[in-house]
Design an enzyme around this catalytic site. Structure first.
Site: not given
Ligand code: MN
Length: 267
Positions: A69, A77, A83, A87, A215
């Site tokens: 593991w 990001h 997103d 954000h 955005h």
């Molecule tokens: Mn992003």
């Protein structure tokens, strides 16, 4: 069982059959998370996004004789990622704006793909304009409310420095103009917008009004983003179903994720 419930049960049974027969394909739109995959680079006065890192805990050895593991670290990001509204500053007060607060049904929905690959091949600053969207709709019909809209550019085929494409004046990569995002969000009511580049905005997106319009507008309206997508050339312009569920990080602004599309077999 009501008639509606019977219909829905039959539909899911049909889907299960189609997945087995291959009439519906599962297409992976995700890049592999590895330390070499580029992350967005901001001007040096700002905090920076971390690349993916992995360390071995044990590998069937004295640290753990029967198991292997890893621990890994990365940004919310990094790599192919989601997103959330929180954000961006425009979305900081949006209800259910963090990844852990988004209702699960938001993670499954129809998807339209706008092919901008020719334009992006000719111009690395190719702009998705309202006219490009209207031209797409003239052929394929109006973008349905609550759809994902993905901008295909074939940018995902780029490797290394060509991916961020950093020049003296910053990164150069295709993206939407403000009026295109306004059209998608406020007139078509899309669920979210996705790209093959490192951000939902163009490399030179800081020069628009508002800066970084994808955005700003998407997240201010409670919509989502997907970036660093791959294999968009394997999707039809419309008719596929997108599965994009981010990790359930408390107050998370985004998350790496596996993005899958259910696609009707061509022909
Ligand atoms: Mn992003």
């Amino acid at each position: 069982m009501t008639e509606d419930a019977q219909g829905a049960t039959a539909m899911l049974a049909d889907l299960a059959t189609a997945l087995v027969s291959g009439d519906v394909d599962v297409v992976d739109l995700t890049h592999t998370l590895d330390p070499d995959f580029p992350v967005i680079v901001l001007p040096p006065e700002f905090g920076q996004c971390a690349r993916f890192r992995m360390e071995e805990i044990s590998a069937y050895d004295h640290r753990g004789p029967a198991w292997k593991w890893h621990n890994f670290t990365c940004s919310e990001h990094t790599g192919t990622h989601f997103d959330a509204p929180s954000h961006w500053i425009s979305g900081r007060d949006v209800p259910n704006g963090a990844v852990d607060e988004i209702a699960p049904e938001r993670f499954v929905g129809p998807v339209c793909v706008i092919d901008c690959s020719e334009g992006a091949a000719a111009d690395e600053d190719f702009e998705l304009t309202p006219q490009v969207i209207l031209d797409w709709e003239a052929t394929h019909g109006r973008i349905p409310k609550d759809s994902w809209v993905l901008m295909r550019t074939d940018w995902s085929r780029r490797r290394g420095e060509a991916y961020l494409n950093m020049k003296d004046d910053g990164p150069h990569s295709p993206g939407p103009v403000p009026a295109a995002v306004e059209l998608l969000v406020h007139e078509r009511g899309i669920r979210g917008f996705g790209t093959e580049t490192v951000g939902t905005d163009a490399g030179q997106g800081s020069h628009y009004t508002p800066p970084y319009p994808a955005h700003h507008i998407l997240h201010g309206a409670g919509r989502y983003g997907l970036q660093c997508l791959a294999n968009l050339d394997l999707l039809p312009p419309r008719g596929a179903m997108l599965l994009a569920a981010p990790l359930k990080i408390r107050n998370g602004t985004g998350s790496p994720l596996r993005v899958l599309a259910l696609v009707p077999r061509a022909g």
